[in-house]
Enzyme design. Structure first.
Site, PDB file in Angstrom:
ATOM      1  N   CYS A   1       8.527   3.702   4.564  1.00 58.08           N
ATOM      2  CA  CYS A   1       8.126   3.375   3.191  1.00 58.08           C
ATOM      3  C   CYS A   1       8.600   4.441   2.212  1.00 58.08           C
ATOM      4  O   CYS A   1       7.943   5.474   2.036  1.00 58.08           O
ATOM      5  CB  CYS A   1       6.613   3.219   3.125  1.00 58.08           C
ATOM      6  SG  CYS A   1       6.023   2.910   1.469  1.00 58.08           S
TER       7      CYS A   1
ATOM      8  N   CYS B   1       6.225   5.271  -0.571  1.00 58.69           N
ATOM      9  CA  CYS B   1       5.047   6.065  -0.190  1.00 58.69           C
ATOM     10  C   CYS B   1       5.430   7.540   0.013  1.00 58.69           C
ATOM     11  O   CYS B   1       4.695   8.435  -0.373  1.00 58.69           O
ATOM     12  CB  CYS B   1       4.434   5.576   1.119  1.00 58.69           C
ATOM     13  SG  CYS B   1       4.287   3.815   1.259  1.00 58.69           S
ATOM     14  N   ASP B   2       6.560   7.771   0.660  1.00 55.84           N
ATOM     15  CA  ASP B   2       6.841   9.116   1.175  1.00 55.84           C
ATOM     16  C   ASP B   2       8.055   9.816   0.565  1.00 55.84           C
ATOM     17  O   ASP B   2       8.280  10.997   0.828  1.00 55.84           O
ATOM     18  CB  ASP B   2       7.043   9.037   2.703  1.00 55.84           C
ATOM     19  CG  ASP B   2       5.806   8.471   3.398  1.00 55.84           C
ATOM     20  OD1 ASP B   2       4.696   8.764   2.923  1.00 55.84           O
ATOM     21  OD2 ASP B   2       5.955   7.732   4.378  1.00 55.84           O
TER      22      ASP B   2
END
Ligand code: NDP
Length: 310
Positions: A134, A137-138
């Protein structure tokens, strides 16, 4: 503790929320089980520009949050739980949510699909330490670093383009010569100065689990057989998805890749059990098509309960 519900919906992505909205507006007081990945794939994406009604686009997490609020306004109940097993042999269907049990007169399976992994031993050890599926997300954690993206489809291109916001360099590593990505996405990635491509190349290993961080990859060129080390601080997977349908295998029909088989859009072979969204759709896989099939499933539930009783 056990309870009986008119309709239980498994999954809280686009299809689940839409099914919940329609079932709630039909006064069926649906119970929606959110699962491990609340919001589904939209919660892992950034700007959604192809969902009609938002001329400027809308952020994925915002879109699913809006859908949830809309369903709740009409009486849908949301519960954070995970379906461990289900007995679909008779109505009401018995659903095990850990220690808790729910009987469902009808069931809507909207459990979606989850990111696929390479399956390398060090991959699992380094998830959360430089290995991720992701980018939204990261990606932020790898500002100023060199990043690798695996895959040759739209997911990989989207991740690579997004990661250019943080990385000094993004290398797309693809096992084939040709790409599945749409021309527009591939061109955008090819034209980006920070993005480089390595084709016909696979990852054989990821360093360094002992240091608990990604320091590089062991790569193999499939044409020449040449093995080399490639420095990188993070590896993002963009290699497709697996349908979340394992808990229904043996009870519902699936195709060779595990997607639930439906007929007439959302009917499974078990009367009273319907499936919608990415768990049964490997062809379109769009937010709008998932939402559409969630709507269909709820309408069929309403008809089924009218004919067969609550
Ligand atoms: P795809 O199935 O399209 O592509 C998967 C890619 O991963 C392929 O290039 C495949 O390689 C590669 N791959 C699969 N397994 C492995 C493995 N074990 N090791 C190495 N490589 C592997 O999946 P996507 O998730 O990219 O896209 C799914 C659908 O979602 C598509 O319809 C796409 O258009 C859509 N989508 C649209 C977006 C948008 O419009 N913004 C964004 C993301 C997805 P190979 O080609 O060799 O098989």
């Amino acid at each position: 503790m056990s309870e009986t519900r008119n309709v239980v919906i498994i999954g809280s992505g686009c299809s689940g929320h839409t099914a919940a909205l329609y079932a709630a507006r039909a006064n069926l007081k649906p119970l929606l089980i959110e699962g491990h990945e609340p919001g589904g794939q939209l919660s892992l994406t950034t700007l959604v520009e192809n969902f009609p009604g938002f001329p400027e686009g809308i952020m994925g997490p915002q879109l699913v949050e809006n859908m949830r609020k809309q369903a709740e306004r009409f009486g849908a109940e949301y519960r954070t739980a995970h379906l461990t097993s289900a007995d679909l042999s008779q109505r009401p269907f018995l659903l095990h949510l850990g220690k808790h049990q729910v009987h469902a007169q009808t069931l809507i399976i909207a459990s979606g699909a989850s990111a696929r992994w390479l399956g390398l031993p060090n991959e699992q050890k380094l998830i959360g330490h430089g290995v991720s599926s992701c980018a939204t997300c990261d990606g932020f954690f790898f500002s100023g670093k060199e990043i690798v993206v695996i895959g040759g489809g739209d997911s990989a291109m989207e991740e690579a383009l997004f990661l250019t916001r943080f990385a000094t360099k993004v290398t797309v590593i693809h096992r084939s010569e040709s790409f599945r990505a749409s021309k527009v996405m591939l061109d955008r990635a090819r034209q980006h100065e920070k993005i480089k491509f390595l084709t016909n190349t696979v990852v054989d290993d990821i360093y360094d689990p002992i240091r608990q961080e990604v320091t590089g990859l062991k790569l193999r060129n499939l044409k020449s057989g040449e093995v080399s080390d490639f420095p990188a601080s993070a590896m993002f997977l963009g290699i497709g998805h697996e349908p979340n349908a394992k808990m229904f295998h043996g009870q519902l029909e699936t195709d060779a890749d595990g997607y639930l088989k439906t007929h007439d859009y959302v009917f499974t072979r078990v009367p009273g059990v319907f499936a919608c969204g990415d768990v049964q759709d490997r062809r379109y896989r769009q937010a709008i098509t998932a939402a559409g099939s969630g709507c269909m499933a709820a309408i069929e539930v309403e008809k089924f309960l009218e004919e067969h009783g609550k």
